[in-house]
Design a protein around this motif. Structure first.
Motif, short mmCIF file in Angstrom:
data_model
loop_
_atom_site.label_atom_id
_atom_site.label_comp_id
_atom_site.label_asym_id
_atom_site.label_seq_id
_atom_site.Cartn_x
_atom_site.Cartn_y
_atom_site.Cartn_z
N GLY A 8 0.71 -0.92 0.16
CA GLY A 8 -0.20 0.06 -0.09
C GLY A 8 0.68 1.30 0.29
O GLY A 8 0.62 2.25 -0.61
N ALA A 9 2.03 1.33 0.86
CA ALA A 9 2.90 2.31 0.83
C ALA A 9 3.37 2.68 -0.78
O ALA A 9 3.48 3.52 -0.92
N SER A 10 4.07 1.59 -1.67
CA SER A 10 4.61 1.36 -2.45
C SER A 10 3.37 1.75 -3.51
O SER A 10 3.94 2.92 -4.54
N VAL A 11 2.37 2.41 -3.09
CA VAL A 11 1.47 2.56 -4.72
C VAL A 11 1.61 4.24 -3.65
O VAL A 11 1.13 4.40 -5.44
N GLY A 12 0.89 4.36 -2.82
CA GLY A 12 1.71 5.96 -2.58
C GLY A 12 2.97 6.46 -3.28
O GLY A 12 2.61 7.53 -4.18
N ALA A 13 3.84 6.10 -2.99
CA ALA A 13 4.85 6.46 -2.95
C ALA A 13 5.26 6.65 -5.29
O ALA A 13 5.62 7.44 -5.68
N VAL A 14 4.77 5.29 -5.57
CA VAL A 14 4.80 5.22 -7.01
C VAL A 14 4.02 5.73 -7.69
O VAL A 14 4.42 6.89 -8.44
N LEU A 15 2.88 6.81 -7.58
CA LEU A 15 2.01 7.88 -8.19
C LEU A 15 1.60 8.83 -7.74
O LEU A 15 2.08 9.91 -9.51
N VAL A 16 3.67 8.86 -6.86
CA VAL A 16 4.56 10.34 -7.31
C VAL A 16 5.41 10.34 -8.37
O VAL A 16 5.45 11.59 -8.61
N ILE A 17 5.51 9.47 -7.90
CA ILE A 17 7.05 8.87 -9.21
C ILE A 17 6.66 9.23 -10.39
O ILE A 17 7.21 9.85 -11.55
N VAL A 18 5.32 8.44 -10.69
CA VAL A 18 4.57 8.86 -11.85
C VAL A 18 3.87 9.59 -12.59
O VAL A 18 4.16 10.06 -13.88
N LEU A 19 3.14 10.09 -11.60
CA LEU A 19 1.81 11.16 -11.71
C LEU A 19 2.85 12.59 -11.67
O LEU A 19 2.04 13.92 -12.37
N GLY A 20 3.85 12.86 -10.44
CA GLY A 20 4.36 14.24 -10.00
C GLY A 20 3.54 14.19 -8.57
O GLY A 20 2.44 13.68 -8.59
N SER A 21 3.90 14.91 -8.25
CA SER A 21 3.15 15.83 -6.63
C SER A 21 2.62 16.75 -6.71
O SER A 21 1.67 16.99 -6.14
N ALA A 22 2.34 17.05 -7.94
CA ALA A 22 1.76 18.26 -8.18
C ALA A 22 0.02 17.65 -8.65
O ALA A 22 -0.95 18.14 -7.96
N ALA A 23 -0.46 16.41 -9.38
CA ALA A 23 -1.60 15.70 -9.27
C ALA A 23 -2.22 15.18 -8.30
O ALA A 23 -3.06 14.31 -8.17
#
Length: 342
Positions: free
Chosen positions: A102-117
């Motif tokens: 679950g933590a990996s999903v959150g971190a990967v979302l930031v890597i892929v989509l960017g923090s702004a998204a």
């Protein structure tokens, strides 16, 4: 005595880590560089016996890496110990219960989509939110007749972990090639990109977790005996479990956000600590925290040297140790029974 030995082992591993790498540095030189920065004014820092390249290699690259490995190991070990009390099952740990996924999903979302998204959410915060969401989902699915079932919690964790891994895989294949490499290396677990600033999040989470665990040690002992016994001793079992899940999520999310998915540390180390000093959390938790630091620092040192110059991701090494240990522990104690015996 055990804590003293483990503390010395942490210091030794820091020095050994400082001496391993492409830039040639002896263990004595590595120790001098670390001491010289911690205690300015040491004569060897200016007498020409150490080069600027050696100083940079040890202080800016190898030391942060060793420290991050230690913080990650300590944090995951403490998170595993807290989860095992929460569900009264020695097989519980962040990786198996899907919290790391679950933590990996959150971190990967930031890597892929960017923090702004994600509304400006940092990777640390996104990983914590993902870990907490996984904890809540597992706890909700594991409830039976108003109580947490250890067996259902393990099964729910495995199922949700697989689901979260599928989400992460989809995010990986749907992004560009540059992000794919970053995501894959992140998911396998590594501390190779450690910097001094990346130590702040795990260090703060570990301090909070250790202080809270020390204050709650007696309540943890009571909760381990069962809800009825805990209530008779004045412990609110439901409230205590909620606190423990938040602490475990904080520890896991802070580690995953900077070191990626590293499994089985929270399973192996707390159980060994329990065998070594008993089930009393006032003694077991300090040994588990220091033991987790030693375990992952040693694993990182091995990852850098066993196939040099190729580096093996930490998650692979910990899986080689943790998976057989999990099977042995499951056979020994039974996945359907809560057990914390020696």
């Amino acid at each position: 005595m055990i804590c003293g030995v483990l503390t010395v082992a942490v210091g030794v591993l820091v020095v050994l880590s400082g001496a391993v790498g492409s830039v040639e540095v002896s263990t004595v030189q590595a120790a001098k560089i670390v001491i010289g920065h911690l205690a300015p004014g040491m004569p060897w820092m200016s007498d020409g016996s150490l080069t600027a390249l050696q100083d940079q290699a040890v202080w800016q690259f190898r030391l942060p890496r060793a420290l991050l490995a230690g913080l990650a190991g300590a944090g995951l070990s403490l998170a595993g110990a807290l989860m095992q009390v929460t569900v009264r099952n020695p097989l519980a740990e962040p990786y198996i219960l899907g919290v790391s996924s679950g933590a990996s999903v959150g971190a990967v979302l930031v890597i892929v989509l960017g923090s702004a998204a994600l509304g400006g959410m940092s990777m640390n915060l996104a990983a914590f939110v993902g870990a907490l969401a996984a904890c809540v989902c597992v706890a909700a699915l594991a409830r039976k007749d108003g109580a947490l079932s250890p067996t259902r919690m393990i099964l729910a964790g495995v199922a949700l972990g697989t689901l979260f891994s599928a989400v992460t895989s989809y995010l990986t294949i749907s992004t560009d090639a540059q992000n794919v490499v970053s995501v894959l290396f992140f998911l396998l677990g590594s501390v190779s990109a450690a910097t001094m600033s990346s130590l702040i999040g795990p260090a703060v989470a570990l301090v909070v977790g250790c202080v809270a665990a020390a204050l709650l040690a007696r309540s943890l002992n009571a909760l381990m005996t069962g809800d009825e016994s805990a209530v008779s001793l004045g412990v609110d079992a439901a409230r205590m479990r909620a606190i423990l899940l938040v602490l475990a999520s904080l520890l896991t999310g802070s580690v995953v956000s900077v070191a990626g998915g590293i499994g089985f540390v929270g399973l192996v180390v707390p159980h060994i600590a329990r065998i070594a000093v008993g089930a009393d959390h006032r003694r077991m938790l300090p040994v588990a925290v220091l033991g987790g630091a030693v375990f992952l620092m040693a694993a990182d040192l091995l990852a850098r040297t066993v196939a040099a110059p190729t580096e093996i991701p930490l998650g692979i090494l910990t899986a080689f140790v943790g998976a057989p240990f999990f099977l042995w522990l499951m056979r020994r104690s039974g996945a359907d029974r809560a057990g914390f015996g020696r």
